[in-house]
Design a protein around this motif. Structure first.
Motif, mmCIF file in Angstrom:
data_model
loop_
_atom_site.group_PDB
_atom_site.id
_atom_site.type_symbol
_atom_site.label_atom_id
_atom_site.label_comp_id
_atom_site.label_asym_id
_atom_site.label_seq_id
_atom_site.Cartn_x
_atom_site.Cartn_y
_atom_site.Cartn_z
ATOM 1 N N TYR A 171 0.853 -1.300 -0.106
ATOM 2 C CA TYR A 171 0.070 0.037 0.006
ATOM 3 C C TYR A 171 0.869 1.204 0.010
ATOM 4 N N ARG A 173 3.683 3.285 -1.629
ATOM 5 C CA ARG A 173 4.835 3.063 -2.611
ATOM 6 C C ARG A 173 5.087 4.565 -3.181
ATOM 7 N N THR A 174 6.172 4.530 -3.793
ATOM 8 C CA THR A 174 6.464 5.778 -4.472
ATOM 9 C C THR A 174 5.350 6.332 -5.513
ATOM 10 N N ASN A 175 4.738 7.505 -5.452
ATOM 11 C CA ASN A 175 4.019 7.795 -6.569
ATOM 12 C C ASN A 175 4.193 9.170 -7.063
ATOM 13 N N PRO A 176 3.564 9.765 -8.038
ATOM 14 C CA PRO A 176 3.745 10.949 -8.388
ATOM 15 C C PRO A 176 3.737 12.269 -7.235
ATOM 16 N N TYR A 177 3.265 11.855 -6.176
ATOM 17 C CA TYR A 177 3.279 12.888 -5.163
ATOM 18 C C TYR A 177 4.326 12.718 -4.199
ATOM 19 N N ARG A 179 7.609 10.435 -2.402
ATOM 20 C CA ARG A 179 8.704 9.639 -2.648
ATOM 21 C C ARG A 179 8.757 8.559 -1.419
ATOM 22 N N GLY A 218 -3.767 -0.914 -5.388
ATOM 23 C CA GLY A 218 -3.446 0.469 -5.905
ATOM 24 C C GLY A 218 -4.435 1.558 -5.744
ATOM 25 N N HIS A 222 -5.582 7.564 -1.285
ATOM 26 C CA HIS A 222 -5.703 8.653 -2.159
ATOM 27 C C HIS A 222 -5.078 9.652 -1.501
#
Length: 290
Positions: A171, A173-177, A179, A218, A222
């Motif tokens: 749950y 993980r690095t995402n666009p928002y 790191r 994924g 949010h």
């Protein structure tokens, strides 16, 4: 004759006082005031209240699970602001009423209104949803604040335990928002761009446990729209706030935050960009949107 001698002696004493004080006052720049006295020692502020009983690791894990996945800079502000739990409801109300302000306009309004809450509380005014959640559950906020004051190391370890669970189950993980990085055995959650802070929303009962077979993980976390943190918020601890996980320290403006149970009455953090405090009562100075 005796009265004349006494009067002359008093006049001479007064002249000597003026002559001794005058040069020192003449050296003080016009308009400057002597620095305020240092904060009083604990013995000068009354008898110390007994510290709360220590909480177990399991209890602390339950306490921090709703904020454990917050990015580190925001988490630092929440942890420290919770130690001023009595200021949270009023701050949440101000943030709600001024939710239309953003960025520099919000920073200017904070200055103009002469808000006198702790800098850690002021730092959360750009995040009305966070303050609202803390205000709606005052028992949780106070419990968190007491734990931070008395068991900060264990609180930070509890956050790491929650993060390791969320990472293990996919749950976190690095995402666009944000790191996600392993820093010496500690999991850091850092904004990809420090000027844009995203508040995650998740169900603690979901992200800290194994997912059911065949269920994708994924969409479990949010994020709300970005909160822009510009230089105008530096006086309230937004000049490089970070958590030193291995040493269990919280830093604002390159200075460790040192508030604990014993000094909670008078502790004042040393900010490199000190917040401006206006004298007198707080006043709503800027125009509000109706």
């Amino acid at each position: 004759m005796t009265r004349r001698i006494q009067s002359a002696a008093l006049s001479l004493f007064g002249l000597l006082v003026v002559l001794s004080v005058g040069p020192a006052m003449a050296q003080m720049p016009p308009g400057d005031e002597p620095p305020p006295p240092p904060p009083p020692p604990p013995s000068a502020v009354g008898p110390a209240a007994p510290a709360p009983l220590p909480r177990s690791a399991e209890q602390l894990g339950q306490l921090v699970r709703r904020i454990a996945l917050y990015p580190d800079p925001l988490l630092a502000q929440v942890l420290t602001a919770s130690t001023y739990w009595d200021e949270i409801p009023e701050a949440a109300d101000w943030a709600r009423r001024h939710g239309y302000l953003r960025g520099d306009a919000l920073a200017a309004a904070i200055q103009e209104d002469g808000l006198r809450w702790a800098p850690s509380v002021l730092a959360l005014l750009p995040f009305p949803s966070v303050l609202d959640a803390m205000a709606k559950d005052p028992a949780w906020t106070e419990e968190l604040g007491r734990a931070v004051l008395t068991q900060r190391a264990e609180v930070m370890d509890a956050v790491q335990g929650m993060r390791r669970d969320a990472y293990r189950y996919g749950y976190l993980r690095t995402n666009p928002y944000n790191r996600v990085a392993d820093a010496g055995g500690s999991i850091e959650v850092l904004p990809v761009n420090p000027a844009y802070v995203y508040v995650p929303a998740y169900d603690p009962f979901v992200v800290f446990g194994p997912p059911p077979p065949g269920i994708l993980v994924g969409g479990a976390v949010h994020v709300a729209p970005a909160v822009v943190i510009a230089a105008g918020f530096y006086p309230w601890g937004w000049a490089h706030p970070y958590l030193a996980w291995s040493s269990h320290l919280i830093y604002f403006d390159e200075t460790p935050w040192g508030r604990g149970w014993a000094n909670r009455v008078y502790y004042a953090h040393s900010y490199a960009h000190p917040p401006a405090r206006q004298a007198g009562h707080r006043t709503e100075r800027h125009e509000q949107r109706r």
